[in-house]
Design a protein around this motif. Structure first.
Motif, PDB file in Angstrom:
ATOM      1  N   UNK A 138      22.047 -56.022 -17.380  1.00  0.00           N
ATOM      2  CA  UNK A 138      20.892 -55.120 -17.473  1.00  0.00           C
ATOM      3  C   UNK A 138      20.451 -54.696 -16.067  1.00  0.00           C
ATOM      4  N   UNK A 139      20.366 -55.675 -15.181  1.00  0.00           N
ATOM      5  CA  UNK A 139      19.947 -55.396 -13.800  1.00  0.00           C
ATOM      6  C   UNK A 139      20.955 -54.477 -13.110  1.00  0.00           C
ATOM      7  N   UNK A 140      22.249 -54.771 -13.300  1.00  0.00           N
ATOM      8  CA  UNK A 140      23.281 -53.963 -12.636  1.00  0.00           C
ATOM      9  C   UNK A 140      23.221 -52.519 -13.113  1.00  0.00           C
ATOM     10  N   UNK A 141      23.060 -52.354 -14.431  1.00  0.00           N
ATOM     11  CA  UNK A 141      22.985 -50.992 -14.982  1.00  0.00           C
ATOM     12  C   UNK A 141      21.734 -50.282 -14.445  1.00  0.00           C
ATOM     13  N   UNK A 142      20.643 -51.027 -14.296  1.00  0.00           N
ATOM     14  CA  UNK A 142      19.421 -50.435 -13.727  1.00  0.00           C
ATOM     15  C   UNK A 142      19.718 -49.905 -12.318  1.00  0.00           C
ATOM     16  N   UNK A 143      20.417 -50.715 -11.515  1.00  0.00           N
ATOM     17  CA  UNK A 143      20.735 -50.273 -10.145  1.00  0.00           C
ATOM     18  C   UNK A 143      21.662 -49.060 -10.171  1.00  0.00           C
ATOM     19  N   UNK A 144      22.658 -49.103 -11.060  1.00  0.00           N
ATOM     20  CA  UNK A 144      23.621 -47.991 -11.134  1.00  0.00           C
ATOM     21  C   UNK A 144      22.927 -46.690 -11.524  1.00  0.00           C
ATOM     22  N   UNK A 145      22.177 -46.738 -12.625  1.00  0.00           N
ATOM     23  CA  UNK A 145      21.549 -45.510 -13.134  1.00  0.00           C
ATOM     24  C   UNK A 145      20.408 -45.083 -12.216  1.00  0.00           C
ATOM     25  N   UNK A 146      19.762 -46.057 -11.607  1.00  0.00           N
ATOM     26  CA  UNK A 146      18.669 -45.737 -10.684  1.00  0.00           C
ATOM     27  C   UNK A 146      19.127 -44.820  -9.555  1.00  0.00           C
ATOM     28  N   UNK A 178      26.339 -50.393 -23.265  1.00  0.00           N
ATOM     29  CA  UNK A 178      25.850 -49.150 -23.865  1.00  0.00           C
ATOM     30  C   UNK A 178      24.340 -49.227 -24.087  1.00  0.00           C
ATOM     31  N   UNK A 179      23.889 -50.368 -24.630  1.00  0.00           N
ATOM     32  CA  UNK A 179      22.458 -50.526 -24.894  1.00  0.00           C
ATOM     33  C   UNK A 179      21.643 -50.504 -23.608  1.00  0.00           C
ATOM     34  N   UNK A 180      22.163 -51.163 -22.562  1.00  0.00           N
ATOM     35  CA  UNK A 180      21.443 -51.177 -21.278  1.00  0.00           C
ATOM     36  C   UNK A 180      21.358 -49.761 -20.705  1.00  0.00           C
ATOM     37  N   UNK A 181      22.484 -49.041 -20.759  1.00  0.00           N
ATOM     38  CA  UNK A 181      22.485 -47.694 -20.183  1.00  0.00           C
ATOM     39  C   UNK A 181      21.496 -46.798 -20.901  1.00  0.00           C
TER      40      UNK A 181
END
Ligand code: NAD
Length: 510
Positions: A204-212, A167-170
């Motif tokens: 954190x990296x995975x969420x960055x790729x997903x949301x990116x 949640x925090x990463x997103x």
């Protein structure tokens, strides 16, 4: 300056409209140079006609000394809950146990999840090696090692828990992309250390790729924090918006601010859904406190960000322009004073006087500050709905304090105890994360802290990735047996699969 880098107001936090009524804001002067720079910033706000009504609260050293270990008295929260905006001077956190950082407490208690730190070179007014630097660091503000959960396990070993949530990463990653899009920025760089911390930084990296993927208009890249920091320090012009975890963001924002000329130049906004806090990025600078020489620019930039957050764009731009004009005129506080470049070394108060005298003027070579569009609502920083993951226990890591001998001795002892219990078997022992049993290397230095991994024995159905189910009662039973055998358990961690995926790291050498 082409733009002021304002944080957007977030959903649930309506920008306040400009009006003739005064807007109450909570002000805390802080410690060290805090009172000096806060007093001058308030003078500038008043002279510029900023429609704010300060409500003063006490935080920091005096409050700590009065017995409030969090550095804030209970009644100060009333003002914060009422105004939902805090302009805060830097705080000295007393060294030693028993005191919690007030900054961390405020950020977490008020849910200020995004720490926005715009850093921009003011070339040629302020001497810098990097005239083209214009970077916004967006730092996750509530999680990571700053959870402040630390334990001593053995005489030799202490631990700090690094907590990262999806949640925090997103929330922070989405905030960074929205910030970039709304401020006409072209690139977002994510920095982590996921080559080592595959679960925490990896998330954190995975969420960055997903949301990116939802922001195809935005150039995006990921860098390991060590090379990222090195390149920020040598080629800052290749960066635009950087999003990163709490600790890395804390460090690289000081690096980048210092590259612009001084850590004393940058302000920051701590943004939450309901509240916001504005502060300089630097600390209380006890080495120069009370001398009247501190640069109030970081605190002034914080106040400018606050005014924009409050919808007071015209007055924010007026102050910003007067500040830039003063810097262009070569009137520089000591930290940015360079003989031959600056015209005059000025005190904190004289610098503020000079800014006040230039209110209403526009800077020359530094482009006039543009008043940014009124902050609009950013998309709700809600977690992406996800199906409930199946969570299965497949083992237990038992951490022992053991000072008695070699890994093989401990291994043999644990194997015998596990065999007597029957349901679990010893898979490996690590010491400081390195496998030392079975087949450890004689060179590995061992301390008194041993992680002993137990998994299921026998012909059990495989439930994923080669692991078998473990009954919690068996894991407890094993711990009772270890304790009865005189072994000292200092902590345990359950080993889970989530939808069949391993939710724990392998031991180095496993
Ligand atoms: P610091 O940022 O206070 O000082 C580092 C160096 O930068 C010092 O040489 C100082 O003189 C100089 N400096 C900082 N701000 C300046 C300014 N406005 N003008 C001119 N020079 C300036 O960092 P530190 O010395 O590591 O920390 C001192 C205290 O501040 C510690 O107790 C720390 O916990 C606290 N701190 C508080 C905050 C905060 O309140 N947000 C942030 C960082 C550190």
């Amino acid at each position: 300056m082409a733009e002021l880098l304002v944080p957007q107001s977030t959903t649930g936090q309506q920008p306040r409209s400009s009006s003739s009524t005064l807007i109450p804001v909570t002000v805390a002067a802080g410690d060290g140079i805090g009172p000096e720079i806060t007093a001058q910033v308030l003078r500038i706000l008043e002279a510029a006609g900023a429609p704010v009504q300060p409500e003063f609260i006490e935080v920091g050293e005096q409050v700590y000394r009065a017995g409030h270990t969090a550095g804030i008295a209970p009644e100060a929260w009333d003002s914060l809950h009422r105004t939902r905006v805090l302009l805060k001077g830097p705080i000295t956190t007393p060294q030693g146990g028993g005191y919690k950082s007030l900054n961390v407490t405020l950020r977490k208690t008020l849910g200020l999840y995004a720490n926005v730190r715009p850093c921009r070179s003011l070339h040629p007014a302020v001497a810098t090696l990097h005239p083209k630097l214009d970077v916004v660091i967006i730092r996750e503000n509530e999680e990571d090692l700053y959870a402040g959960i630390e334990h001593q396990h053995t005489p030799d070993v202490v631990q700090c828990l690094k907590l990262i949530t999806r949640t925090g990463c997103e929330r922070i990653v989405r905030y960074a992309f929205e910030y970039a899009r709304r401020h006409g920025r072209r690139k977002v760089t994510c920095m982590t250390k996921d080559n080592i911390m595959k679960l925490t930084d990896g998330l954190f990296h995975r969420v960055f790729d997903e949301i990116g993927r939802e922001y195809p208009d935005m150039e995006q890249e990921h860098q390991i924090i060590d090379i990222g920091t090195a390149r920020l320090a040598t080629q800052p012009a290749r960066y635009d918006v950087v999003v990163t975890l709490n600790l890395y963001g804390d460090i690289i924002s000081d690096v980048v601010a210092e590259l612009t000329g001084s850590v004393g130049l940058a302000g920051s906004a701590n943004i939450g859904r309901e509240s916001a806090m504005f502060e300089a990025i630097h600390g209380s600078a006890p080495d120069i406190a009370g001398q009247g020489v501190a640069n109030p620019s970081g605190m002034l930039q914080a106040a400018v960000l606050m005014l924009q957050h409050l919808g007071q764009h015209a007055v924010a731009a007026n102050i910003q322009n007067a500040w830039l004009h003063t810097l262009e005129d070569g009137l520089h506080p000591a930290d940015i004073f360079r003989p031959g470049h600056s015209r005059e070394r000025v005190s904190t108060a004289a610098f503020a006087d000079a800014i006040i005298a230039r209110l209403g003027l526009e800077p020359g070579e530094l482009a006039a500050a543009q008043v940014p569009a009124a902050p609009t609502d950013a998309p709700a920083p809600h977690p992406t709905p996800r199906p409930q993951a199946r969570q299965e226990l497949v083992g237990i890591d038992v951490f022992l304090r053991w000072d008695a001998g070699m890994p093989d001795e401990l291994g043999a002892k644990l194997e015998a105890l596990a065999a007597a219990q029957g349901a679990l078997q010893l898979k490996l022992i690590t010491n400081r994360g390195v496998k030392v049993y079975p087949q450890g290397q004689p060179e590995t230095y061992c301390t008194d802290h041993w992680r002993c991994r137990f998994v299921a024995t026998g012909e059990l159905p495989t439930i994923g990735a080669g692991y078998h189910p473990v009954f919690f009662a068996d894991a407890l039973q094993l711990q009772l047996q270890l304790t009865a055998a005189g072994l000292h358990i200092v902590k345990t961690e359950n080993l889970y699969l989530f939808d069949g995926q391993r939710g724990f790291s392998l031991g180095q050498g496993e």
